[in-house]
Write an enzyme that holds these catalytic residues in place. Structure first.
Site, short mmCIF file in Angstrom:
data_model
loop_
_atom_site.label_atom_id
_atom_site.label_comp_id
_atom_site.label_asym_id
_atom_site.label_seq_id
_atom_site.Cartn_x
_atom_site.Cartn_y
_atom_site.Cartn_z
N CYS A 121 -104.71 31.42 32.78
CA CYS A 121 -106.03 32.03 32.56
C CYS A 121 -105.87 33.52 32.28
O CYS A 121 -106.47 34.06 31.33
CB CYS A 121 -106.90 31.79 33.78
SG CYS A 121 -108.61 32.35 33.60
N CYS A 122 -105.04 34.21 33.08
CA CYS A 122 -104.80 35.63 32.85
C CYS A 122 -104.17 35.87 31.48
O CYS A 122 -104.48 36.86 30.82
CB CYS A 122 -103.89 36.19 33.94
SG CYS A 122 -104.64 36.35 35.57
N CYS A 203 -111.35 40.20 37.73
CA CYS A 203 -112.35 39.22 37.34
C CYS A 203 -113.10 38.74 38.58
O CYS A 203 -112.56 38.70 39.69
CB CYS A 203 -111.69 38.04 36.64
SG CYS A 203 -111.01 38.44 35.01
N CYS A 206 -111.73 36.12 41.03
CA CYS A 206 -110.45 36.48 41.64
C CYS A 206 -110.52 37.75 42.47
O CYS A 206 -109.49 38.36 42.77
CB CYS A 206 -109.39 36.62 40.54
SG CYS A 206 -109.15 35.12 39.57
N CYS A 231 -101.33 39.97 37.52
CA CYS A 231 -101.86 39.12 36.46
C CYS A 231 -100.87 38.99 35.31
O CYS A 231 -101.02 38.11 34.47
CB CYS A 231 -103.18 39.67 35.94
SG CYS A 231 -103.04 41.32 35.20
#
Length: 244
Positions: A121-122, A203, A206, A231
């Site tokens: 995702c990162c 984010c 997170c 990340c």
């Protein structure tokens, strides 16, 4: 109690650290004319750097990653910067189709399921847009500080990233008290989430508030092992650049 009330303190050597940071920024602008960018996460440290760039009219671009998963308070800072300082902020977003496909395949809570999925995702939301930000540049400026975590304790003020660019950690030796003292003294705009015990803001899925006695970055990826808490933006192999 605001973050300023909690953290802003004048400490010995602050003026010298401030002078060194400003000289670092001036040197970066001179050494990389038109090819240096501040990569801002819009956190307190980066707001200090943005203020210095704007206050001293340094020819350094300002860019940020709008991941599509930030808090509304974080996104709002982009407009506040532009209004306050009269400068444009370059905004880099992830490729929409890549985000849609990742969420379709893994769900919108994939980051909690495994380290690999969280880093995936990162990669989509942060690393790919950062690559576009840095592609035309020979240097970038961060707000990283040695005090932030054990992983960052060995950083140098100027390093070479894995693409050979100069990575300039302009606040490397500042304390958290220094950051907030500067913000207080210069009325620097900052993310109101800092007033809610979020010293490190990423984010929204997170990031959480930290409790009394918790580490500075305890609210980031709190479900993971401490050693994994990056990340990917700042985990590349770097070497100190030779002194100019």
């Amino acid at each position: 109690m605001s973050a300023i009330d909690l953290y802003a303190r004048h400490t010995a050597g602050f003026e010298e650290r401030l002078a060194a940071t400003l000289q670092t920024l001036r040197d970066a602008a001179a050494a990389h004319p038109g090819r240096v960018v501040q990569s801002t996460s819009l956190g307190a440290e980066d707001m200090v750097i943005t203020d210095l760039i704007a206050r001293h009219q340094l020819p350094i671009a300002i860019g940020t990653l709008e991941t599509g998963a930030l808090h509304a308070e974080t996104v709002a800072l982009i407009g506040r910067i532009e209004q306050r300082y009269g400068v444009a902020v370059e905004v880099y977003k992830p490729v929409a189709d890549a985000v849609i496909e990742f969420v379709r395949k893994n769900g919108d809570k994939a980051m909690y399921e495994s380290l690999a999925l969280r880093k995936g995702c990162c990669g989509i939301r942060k690393l790919e847009p950062l690559g576009r930000m840095l592609a035309p540049r020979t240097a970038w400026i961060t707000g990283l500080r040695r005090e932030q975590s054990n992983n960052r304790g060995e950083m140098q003020r100027i390093e070479a990233d894995d693409a050979g660019r100069a990575k300039i950690n302009a606040l490397i030796d500042w304390s958290w008290n220094d950051v907030w003292h500067y913000i207080q003294q210069n009325d620097v705009p900052y993310n109101p989430l800092h007033d809610q015990f979020m010293p490190s803001i990423g984010c929204a899925p997170c990031t959480r508030a930290i409790g009394v006695g918790e580490d500075f970055r305890a609210g980031r990826w709190w479900w993971e092992d401490e050693a994994a808490k990056e990340c990917g933006l700042h985990v590349h192999q770097v070497e100190p650049l030779p002194a100019r």
